[in-house]
Design a protein around this motif. Structure first.
Motif, PDB file in Angstrom:
ATOM      1  N   PHE A 125       0.852  -1.193   0.000  1.00  0.00           N
ATOM      2  CA  PHE A 125       0.000   0.000   0.000  1.00  0.00           C
ATOM      3  C   PHE A 125       0.884   1.238   0.000  1.00  0.00           C
ATOM      4  O   PHE A 125       2.057   1.192   0.383  1.00  0.00           O
ATOM      5  CB  PHE A 125      -0.944  -0.010   1.222  1.00  0.00           C
ATOM      6  N   HIS A 126       0.294   2.355  -0.435  1.00  0.00           N
ATOM      7  CA  HIS A 126       1.047   3.596  -0.500  1.00  0.00           C
ATOM      8  C   HIS A 126       1.355   4.108   0.902  1.00  0.00           C
ATOM      9  O   HIS A 126       0.487   4.075   1.793  1.00  0.00           O
ATOM     10  CB  HIS A 126       0.264   4.657  -1.280  1.00  0.00           C
ATOM     11  N   ASP A 127       2.595   4.604   1.070  1.00  0.00           N
ATOM     12  CA  ASP A 127       2.972   5.214   2.346  1.00  0.00           C
ATOM     13  C   ASP A 127       2.144   6.480   2.556  1.00  0.00           C
ATOM     14  O   ASP A 127       1.899   7.245   1.624  1.00  0.00           O
ATOM     15  CB  ASP A 127       4.466   5.553   2.339  1.00  0.00           C
ATOM     16  N   ILE A 128       1.734   6.708   3.799  1.00  0.00           N
ATOM     17  CA  ILE A 128       0.884   7.860   4.117  1.00  0.00           C
ATOM     18  C   ILE A 128       1.649   9.183   4.004  1.00  0.00           C
ATOM     19  O   ILE A 128       1.032  10.241   3.830  1.00  0.00           O
ATOM     20  CB  ILE A 128       0.274   7.686   5.531  1.00  0.00           C
ATOM     21  N   ALA A 139      14.667  -1.482   4.104  1.00  0.00           N
ATOM     22  CA  ALA A 139      14.008  -2.048   5.293  1.00  0.00           C
ATOM     23  C   ALA A 139      14.748  -1.538   6.522  1.00  0.00           C
ATOM     24  O   ALA A 139      15.913  -1.891   6.747  1.00  0.00           O
ATOM     25  CB  ALA A 139      14.021  -3.570   5.240  1.00  0.00           C
ATOM     26  N   ASN A 140      14.085  -0.700   7.301  1.00  0.00           N
ATOM     27  CA  ASN A 140      14.673  -0.190   8.531  1.00  0.00           C
ATOM     28  C   ASN A 140      14.490  -1.221   9.635  1.00  0.00           C
ATOM     29  O   ASN A 140      13.406  -1.795   9.786  1.00  0.00           O
ATOM     30  CB  ASN A 140      13.993   1.127   8.932  1.00  0.00           C
ATOM     31  N   VAL A 141      15.530  -1.424  10.421  1.00  0.00           N
ATOM     32  CA  VAL A 141      15.480  -2.398  11.516  1.00  0.00           C
ATOM     33  C   VAL A 141      15.948  -1.733  12.802  1.00  0.00           C
ATOM     34  O   VAL A 141      17.097  -1.277  12.891  1.00  0.00           O
ATOM     35  CB  VAL A 141      16.358  -3.635  11.211  1.00  0.00           C
ATOM     36  N   GLY A 154      18.356   1.825  12.796  1.00  0.00           N
ATOM     37  CA  GLY A 154      17.775   1.798  11.456  1.00  0.00           C
ATOM     38  C   GLY A 154      16.653   2.795  11.269  1.00  0.00           C
ATOM     39  O   GLY A 154      16.190   3.010  10.149  1.00  0.00           O
ATOM     40  N   GLY A 155      16.165   3.371  12.380  1.00  0.00           N
ATOM     41  CA  GLY A 155      15.076   4.344  12.283  1.00  0.00           C
ATOM     42  C   GLY A 155      13.716   3.711  12.079  1.00  0.00           C
ATOM     43  O   GLY A 155      12.775   4.371  11.623  1.00  0.00           O
ATOM     44  N   GLN A 156      13.557   2.448  12.460  1.00  0.00           N
ATOM     45  CA  GLN A 156      12.264   1.772  12.302  1.00  0.00           C
ATOM     46  C   GLN A 156      11.245   2.359  13.269  1.00  0.00           C
ATOM     47  O   GLN A 156      11.499   2.452  14.470  1.00  0.00           O
ATOM     48  CB  GLN A 156      12.419   0.264  12.558  1.00  0.00           C
ATOM     49  N   GLU A 157      10.078   2.729  12.741  1.00  0.00           N
ATOM     50  CA  GLU A 157       9.037   3.330  13.587  1.00  0.00           C
ATOM     51  C   GLU A 157       7.833   2.416  13.778  1.00  0.00           C
ATOM     52  O   GLU A 157       7.127   2.550  14.772  1.00  0.00           O
ATOM     53  CB  GLU A 157       8.591   4.674  13.000  1.00  0.00           C
ATOM     54  N   VAL A 158       7.578   1.550  12.816  1.00  0.00           N
ATOM     55  CA  VAL A 158       6.434   0.642  12.931  1.00  0.00           C
ATOM     56  C   VAL A 158       6.975  -0.782  13.132  1.00  0.00           C
ATOM     57  O   VAL A 158       7.721  -1.285  12.273  1.00  0.00           O
ATOM     58  CB  VAL A 158       5.533   0.710  11.682  1.00  0.00           C
ATOM     59  N   PRO A 159       6.583  -1.437  14.245  1.00  0.00           N
ATOM     60  CA  PRO A 159       7.182  -2.740  14.566  1.00  0.00           C
ATOM     61  C   PRO A 159       6.493  -3.923  13.883  1.00  0.00           C
ATOM     62  O   PRO A 159       6.140  -4.918  14.528  1.00  0.00           O
ATOM     63  CB  PRO A 159       7.056  -2.804  16.092  1.00  0.00           C
ATOM     64  N   LEU A 214       7.411  -5.847  10.117  1.00  0.00           N
ATOM     65  CA  LEU A 214       8.322  -5.794   8.967  1.00  0.00           C
ATOM     66  C   LEU A 214       7.680  -5.127   7.759  1.00  0.00           C
ATOM     67  O   LEU A 214       6.562  -5.473   7.366  1.00  0.00           O
ATOM     68  CB  LEU A 214       8.760  -7.219   8.579  1.00  0.00           C
ATOM     69  N   HIS A 215       8.391  -4.189   7.191  1.00  0.00           N
ATOM     70  CA  HIS A 215       7.940  -3.570   5.945  1.00  0.00           C
ATOM     71  C   HIS A 215       9.150  -3.218   5.103  1.00  0.00           C
ATOM     72  O   HIS A 215      10.185  -2.803   5.624  1.00  0.00           O
ATOM     73  CB  HIS A 215       7.084  -2.321   6.203  1.00  0.00           C
ATOM     74  N   VAL A 216       8.993  -3.386   3.803  1.00  0.00           N
ATOM     75  CA  VAL A 216      10.004  -2.940   2.851  1.00  0.00           C
ATOM     76  C   VAL A 216       9.453  -1.711   2.154  1.00  0.00           C
ATOM     77  O   VAL A 216       8.327  -1.722   1.635  1.00  0.00           O
ATOM     78  CB  VAL A 216      10.331  -4.053   1.840  1.00  0.00           C
ATOM     79  N   HIS A 217      10.226  -0.629   2.206  1.00  0.00           N
ATOM     80  CA  HIS A 217       9.869   0.572   1.448  1.00  0.00           C
ATOM     81  C   HIS A 217      10.310   0.370   0.010  1.00  0.00           C
ATOM     82  O   HIS A 217      11.436  -0.071  -0.244  1.00  0.00           O
ATOM     83  CB  HIS A 217      10.605   1.800   1.989  1.00  0.00           C
ATOM     84  N   LEU A 218       9.457   0.744  -0.919  1.00  0.00           N
ATOM     85  CA  LEU A 218       9.784   0.684  -2.334  1.00  0.00           C
ATOM     86  C   LEU A 218       9.652   2.119  -2.862  1.00  0.00           C
ATOM     87  O   LEU A 218       8.564   2.695  -2.830  1.00  0.00           O
ATOM     88  CB  LEU A 218       8.799  -0.269  -3.016  1.00  0.00           C
TER      89      LEU A 218
END
Ligand code: 5GP
Length: 125
Positions: free
Chosen positions: A37-40, A96-98, A102-107, A109-113
């Motif tokens: 889905f599109h990032d907000i 993929a931030n970890v 890594g700056g991961q904000e949502v716990p 797993l997500h890959v940004h494209l």
């Protein structure tokens, strides 16, 4: 706030709510293993998130504990989304931030494209 990727999975996270249909998303792809889905808050002309349907905090626990079918299904879904969005010929970036550094904000797993313009070199800031 950045998450601790070593914590147990929190089913109250925002992407778990999206998977359960409790909050909406602008969906671009879905199959047995993945949702995209599109990032907000897009940071490129194309900024899509691809998430596995299983309860995985990050690339770390996913790569260590997911089944072969989940891993293959998720990786194939990322490629399918990129192809469906027409990004292969111009090119695109996966991220993929970890965890905290890594700056991961949502716990979950997500890959940004990212795509839609020349993206420059790797990491800024
Ligand atoms: P992270 O920093 O964890 O790698 O990235 C989380 C991403 O999720 C951010 O790019 C942020 O804009 C996106 N995001 C956070 N909440 C929502 C939401 O409710 N819907 C959508 N579509 N994206 C979200």
């Amino acid at each position: 706030m950045a998450v601790d990727a070593t914590l147990p999975y929190d089913p109250g996270n925002i992407f778990a709510k999206i998977l359960r249909g409790e909050i909406p998303c602008n969906r671009v792809y879905e199959d047995e293993h993945a949702l995209a889905f599109h990032d907000i808050a897009p940071q490129a002309p194309v900024h899509v998130l691809v998430i596995p349907k299983g309860q995985w905090v990050s690339w770390d626990d996913f790569s260590a504990g997911a089944s072969e079918a989940e891993i293959a299904g998720f990786v194939r879904a990322v490629g399918t989304v990129a192809r469906q969005l027409g990004l292969v010929e111009p090119g695109y970036r996966l991220l993929a931030n970890v965890g905290a550094s890594g700056g991961q904000e949502v716990p979950h797993l997500h890959v940004h494209l990212f795509g839609g313009k020349p993206l420059g070199r790797m990491i800024a800031g």
